[in-house]
Design a protein around this motif. Structure first.
Motif, PDB file in Angstrom:
ATOM      1  N   CYS A 122       0.664  -1.101   0.172  1.00 23.75           N
ATOM      2  CA  CYS A 122      -0.331   0.018   0.042  1.00 23.75           C
ATOM      3  C   CYS A 122       0.689   1.490  -0.017  1.00 23.75           C
ATOM      4  O   CYS A 122       0.641   2.472  -0.315  1.00 23.75           O
ATOM      5  N   GLU A 123       1.407   1.062   1.006  1.00 30.83           N
ATOM      6  CA  GLU A 123       2.535   2.512   0.609  1.00 30.83           C
ATOM      7  C   GLU A 123       3.747   2.217  -0.556  1.00 30.83           C
ATOM      8  O   GLU A 123       4.101   3.551  -1.257  1.00 30.83           O
TER       9      GLU A 123
ATOM     10  N   SER B 149       2.598   1.754  -3.748  1.00 36.40           N
ATOM     11  CA  SER B 149       1.708   2.206  -4.115  1.00 36.40           C
ATOM     12  C   SER B 149       1.313   3.545  -4.438  1.00 36.40           C
ATOM     13  O   SER B 149       0.928   4.882  -4.691  1.00 36.40           O
ATOM     14  N   ASN B 150       0.594   3.706  -2.852  1.00 35.61           N
ATOM     15  CA  ASN B 150       0.267   5.305  -2.318  1.00 35.61           C
ATOM     16  C   ASN B 150       1.222   5.923  -2.608  1.00 35.61           C
ATOM     17  O   ASN B 150       1.382   7.676  -2.843  1.00 35.61           O
TER      18      ASN B 150
ATOM     19  N   VAL C 165      -3.867  -4.463  -4.543  1.00 37.48           N
ATOM     20  CA  VAL C 165      -3.555  -3.904  -3.123  1.00 37.48           C
ATOM     21  C   VAL C 165      -4.646  -2.744  -2.828  1.00 37.48           C
ATOM     22  O   VAL C 165      -5.188  -1.463  -3.626  1.00 37.48           O
TER      23      VAL C 165
ATOM     24  N   ASP D 171      -6.088  -0.518   0.296  1.00 38.55           N
ATOM     25  CA  ASP D 171      -5.663   0.633   1.524  1.00 38.55           C
ATOM     26  C   ASP D 171      -6.935   0.455   2.611  1.00 38.55           C
ATOM     27  O   ASP D 171      -8.126   1.157   2.272  1.00 38.55           O
TER      28      ASP D 171
ATOM     29  N   ASP E 264     -10.851  -0.517   2.078  1.00 40.68           N
ATOM     30  CA  ASP E 264     -10.254  -1.123   1.402  1.00 40.68           C
ATOM     31  C   ASP E 264     -10.495  -0.388  -0.426  1.00 40.68           C
ATOM     32  O   ASP E 264     -10.330  -1.093  -1.126  1.00 40.68           O
TER      33      ASP E 264
ATOM     34  N   VAL F  89      -6.013   0.703  -4.753  1.00 44.51           N
ATOM     35  CA  VAL F  89      -3.978   1.552  -5.050  1.00 44.51           C
ATOM     36  C   VAL F  89      -3.491   0.793  -5.990  1.00 44.51           C
ATOM     37  O   VAL F  89      -2.317   2.016  -6.316  1.00 44.51           O
TER      38      VAL F  89
END
Length: 175
Positions: A19-20, A22-23, A92, A94, A99, A102
């Protein structure tokens, strides 16, 4: 461009979640925004044709992160290795944003072809003990975030124990 190895202070490690990745990292790279992180993944556009032992920091490092451009067919080969996709694409999500989608993760594995025995005559015990199953997670952004060909690849190895033969069972079978 040859990737470089960036050391973190003693006691720290760089292991962002999917997640990190991607975001934060991938989204900022795709949008051309600055990143304030101390460790920023390098660009390496030939990552699918490289063996992990050729990456900076091997064998002390076991995880690498690189930005690269997505190609239509990521599977490449040379005389010694082949990265091949395994499994299905996974989303993936978030968890902090209901959810929301991302990123998209694809997993690859390195299929190393056995080199001829004559090439490995002078290996020390330490070199023989370093056996890995190599994997690469390729994370891309969904079309809903931005239309980009940037991906972030996380390469890592899982150590495997060398195969040993129990001589006591062989002796008992021969009697």
């Amino acid at each position: 461009m040859e990737p470089t190895h960036r050391a973190l202070p003693v006691g720290f490690r760089f292991r962002p979640t999917n997640c990190e990745i991607s975001n934060y990292f991938l989204k900022k790279k795709a949008l051309g925004q600055p990143m304030k992180a101390r460790t920023i993944p390098e660009e390496c556009h030939d990552i699918f044709s490289r063996h992990p032992r050729d990456l900076p920091g091997y064998p002390s490092e076991e995880h690498w992160y690189y930005f690269c451009r997505k190609r239509d067919n990521q599977v490449t080969s040379n005389s010694h290795n082949l990265w091949t996709p395994i499994g299905e694409e996974t989303n993936v999500l978030d968890p902090k944003n209901n959810d929301a989608l991302v990123g998209i993760k694809r997993r690859f594995t390195l299929i190393a072809q056995e080199e001829e025995e004559s090439d490995n005559i002078c290996l020390s015990d330490d070199e023989e003990a370093l056996k890995y199953n190599w994997f690469m997670d390729e994370i891309s952004l969904p079309q809903t975030v931005t239309n980009t060909d940037w991906v972030l690849c996380h390469i890592f190895g899982k150590k495997t124990k060398p195969e040993t033969t129990d001589l006591s069972t062989i002796d008992s079978e021969s009697e």
